[in-house]
Scaffold this active site. Sequence first.
Site, PDB file in Angstrom:
ATOM      1  N   ARG A 169      -8.054  -0.084   7.696  1.00 60.09           N
ATOM      2  CA  ARG A 169      -8.394   1.308   7.375  1.00 60.09           C
ATOM      3  C   ARG A 169      -8.734   2.058   8.657  1.00 60.09           C
ATOM      4  O   ARG A 169      -8.365   3.199   8.860  1.00 60.09           O
ATOM      5  CB  ARG A 169      -9.549   1.358   6.399  1.00 60.09           C
ATOM      6  N   ASP A 198      -3.099  -3.383   5.245  1.00 59.30           N
ATOM      7  CA  ASP A 198      -3.415  -2.559   4.078  1.00 59.30           C
ATOM      8  C   ASP A 198      -2.530  -1.326   4.114  1.00 59.30           C
ATOM      9  O   ASP A 198      -1.604  -1.248   4.943  1.00 59.30           O
ATOM     10  CB  ASP A 198      -4.917  -2.201   4.065  1.00 59.30           C
ATOM     11  N   HIS A 272      -1.651  -2.776  -1.955  1.00 56.84           N
ATOM     12  CA  HIS A 272      -2.190  -2.452  -0.622  1.00 56.84           C
ATOM     13  C   HIS A 272      -1.163  -2.672   0.488  1.00 56.84           C
ATOM     14  O   HIS A 272      -1.507  -3.084   1.590  1.00 56.84           O
ATOM     15  CB  HIS A 272      -3.441  -3.298  -0.332  1.00 56.84           C
ATOM     16  N   ASP A 346      -5.506  -8.098  -4.742  1.00 55.15           N
ATOM     17  CA  ASP A 346      -6.397  -7.173  -5.452  1.00 55.15           C
ATOM     18  C   ASP A 346      -5.719  -5.826  -5.726  1.00 55.15           C
ATOM     19  O   ASP A 346      -4.798  -5.429  -5.011  1.00 55.15           O
ATOM     20  CB  ASP A 346      -7.673  -6.929  -4.627  1.00 55.15           C
ATOM     21  N   GLU A 347      -6.196  -5.177  -6.748  1.00 58.11           N
ATOM     22  CA  GLU A 347      -5.914  -3.754  -7.026  1.00 58.11           C
ATOM     23  C   GLU A 347      -4.424  -3.406  -6.892  1.00 58.11           C
ATOM     24  O   GLU A 347      -4.064  -2.411  -6.259  1.00 58.11           O
ATOM     25  CB  GLU A 347      -6.730  -2.871  -6.076  1.00 58.11           C
ATOM     26  N   TRP A 413     -14.990 -10.843  -6.425  1.00 55.66           N
ATOM     27  CA  TRP A 413     -15.571  -9.580  -5.932  1.00 55.66           C
ATOM     28  C   TRP A 413     -15.996  -8.660  -7.065  1.00 55.66           C
ATOM     29  O   TRP A 413     -16.942  -7.900  -6.922  1.00 55.66           O
ATOM     30  CB  TRP A 413     -14.602  -8.881  -4.975  1.00 55.66           C
ATOM     31  N   TRP A 484     -15.464  -2.911   4.207  1.00 58.77           N
ATOM     32  CA  TRP A 484     -14.263  -2.072   4.086  1.00 58.77           C
ATOM     33  C   TRP A 484     -14.515  -0.833   4.911  1.00 58.77           C
ATOM     34  O   TRP A 484     -15.564  -0.190   4.776  1.00 58.77           O
ATOM     35  CB  TRP A 484     -14.027  -1.713   2.613  1.00 58.77           C
ATOM     36  N   THR A 485     -13.557  -0.457   5.755  1.00 56.15           N
ATOM     37  CA  THR A 485     -13.884   0.542   6.776  1.00 56.15           C
ATOM     38  C   THR A 485     -13.271   1.932   6.530  1.00 56.15           C
ATOM     39  O   THR A 485     -13.134   2.702   7.479  1.00 56.15           O
ATOM     40  CB  THR A 485     -13.454   0.029   8.166  1.00 56.15           C
ATOM     41  N   GLU A 486     -12.939   2.247   5.273  1.00 57.28           N
ATOM     42  CA  GLU A 486     -12.378   3.585   5.026  1.00 57.28           C
ATOM     43  C   GLU A 486     -13.234   4.682   5.679  1.00 57.28           C
ATOM     44  O   GLU A 486     -12.719   5.591   6.315  1.00 57.28           O
ATOM     45  CB  GLU A 486     -12.301   3.893   3.524  1.00 57.28           C
TER      46      GLU A 486
HETATM   47  C1  ACM Z   1     -11.558  -5.327  -3.111  1.00 55.33           C
HETATM   48  O1  ACM Z   1     -12.680  -4.836  -2.912  1.00 55.33           O
HETATM   49  N1  ACM Z   1     -10.545  -4.542  -3.454  1.00 55.33           N
HETATM   50  C2  ACM Z   1     -11.325  -6.751  -2.987  1.00 55.33           C
END
Ligand code: ACM
Length: 628
Positions: A169, A198, A272, A346-347, A413, A484-486
């Site tokens: 990110r 990502d 991602h 994920d996601e 998570w 997470w560095t957004e």
């Molecule tokens: C996550 O926080 N999407 C693993």
Amino acid sequence: MKKVIIFCISQFFFFSLFSQSKISIIPQPVEVKITPGSFLLNSATAFHAEKGLTNIINIFNDHIGKSTGFKLKTVPNSGKNTISLEILSSPEIQLGTEGYRLQVTNESIRISANSPAGIFYGMQTLVQLLPSEIESKSQVKGTKWSIPAAQIMDKPRFAWRGLMFDVSRHFFTKEEVKAFIDNMARYKYNIMHFHLTDDQGWRIEIKSLPKLTEVGAWNVKKTGRFNYFSAPADDEPRDYGGFYTQEDMKEIIKYAQDRFVNIMPEVDVPGHSLAAIASYPDLSCTPGTYKVNSGEQFMNWYDGGFSAMIDNTLCPANEKVYTFLDKVFTEIAALFPFEYIHMGGDECAKNFWEQNAQIKELMKNQNLKDMHEVQAYFVGRVNNIISSKGKKMMGWDEILEGGLVKGASVMSWRGMKGGIEAAKKGHEVVMTPTTHVYLDYMQGDGAIEPPVYASLRLKKSYELDPVPTGVDPKLIKGTQGNIWTEQMFNNRHLEYMVWPRAFAVAEVAWSSKNSKNWEGFVGRVEDHFKRFNNADIKYAPSIYDPGINVKKDAKGKLLVDVETEINGLTIYYSFDNSFPDNYYPAYDGKSIEVPVDAAPMKLISYRNGKPIGRMMTISIEELKKRAK
Ligand code: ACM
């Protein structure tokens, strides 16, 4: 005379007890016995150690050399004014592979362990026994480098003590990554989970797929709040970002290994994956022109689900994807010595797959009944690739959906639920629940913190027990904080978000469960703030700021209550636009009535008559919103 002797003895004990308060180790060791006296470290102090420990000595010397102005020599014999490091010739079973004993007397220091890792952790404890000025980056004059005499026995609760570092990110330089590893090592973390890919950037050179870093590592620099940026124009320069060459990565891996930190690489697929698709568009089910995301919104998040506005997924029905992943994991496996590779999982938005003819064909051929099974098919193929390179596969807990592939390890998570389910099926688990270890969340009240969609205070992180009841504790490998560095645009803000919560996660991961004590922990955290001040490392002072809770009474009047994480704070407030101080009304445990025509509420916390928190301002609109 008798009275005088008793007085002297009591003073002696008073002072030895007093010296106890100087011992402030994070994570808390298993056993600490304070003994009278202290060891004075000076330029004549020398190491006595076998050759294999030279690296550890060099790291210690580099650390203390800046502040003390001297480095310690190594001598052939132990004795007065020496620090002996000893790998035990007959192992002490209870120390395991990472435990150590540290003995400090007036005359000498001895660290013993079954392995170099144990010696290294003993050395980290030794540094924490030195005055906080030891962390200074320039020479400190006039400080006595005194170490309280003590006997310490220590070993970790968990073998997996991690921090996940998202460099996709926002990109962080090789030197910033090394500084991150330095801080991990000081708090006895042993795994850096490196989130390398990502939607916003592909950060590792893959020699057989050059576009991943020619195209995928770069986006448009934006300033403000990530995810709310305007979409970049076609002609805006894509020169923001970066990547690690394989030579850079080898250097980082070696640097980490020297500090007993393993690096687990993550290549996050099939979701991602926009940076990969921007580089090689035919990896998607919907080939077209794609751009690496620059922080403009492209996902829709709603209660209970999400969808992608741009297809950021690799196509499970496309054989080219598996050829691509084979190339990626061949190079990743050759580069990283750690036994695990993380494949994300994920996601993953399924809305483009649902519309796709190739996916429908795959479902028919492979007898897959829904999109979860399509993803599980993909995960199974990835597992085969990763296993074929001699590595074990780990994934986020979504890899449980559609059926968990044999041998996979799960990083839980979305709470601990997925971890519990996986452990019950006999899989290894690392617990990283959002509720306790998401270090990208705000550390305090949204009225003062840089905005993120959720909040996680230090106390809550400290409360985590990674081992739920009803599962085999041997399958719970440990825990890690996820960064997470957004919203972390630079290294200073990264530090602010990580600390002090990474103290709490370190203690959860290392210290025994029965040693937990919030008050004691917070006292040590404040001591380590002094170390960070000397080291010029940023941290969040959010423990000093109150949380603001609002409700309405029967007549609809707004009532405010404030809560603090630590004892001994007094909160002063105003509703008249002026800055409150200790001459203003203080919160006394009774709800504060918001005056009808109030200006924004301002609050500040004091301790022992001095301001210690930050001036907070919260609008009346926000108070009303919170009351709902
Ligand atoms: C996550 O926080 N999407 C693993």
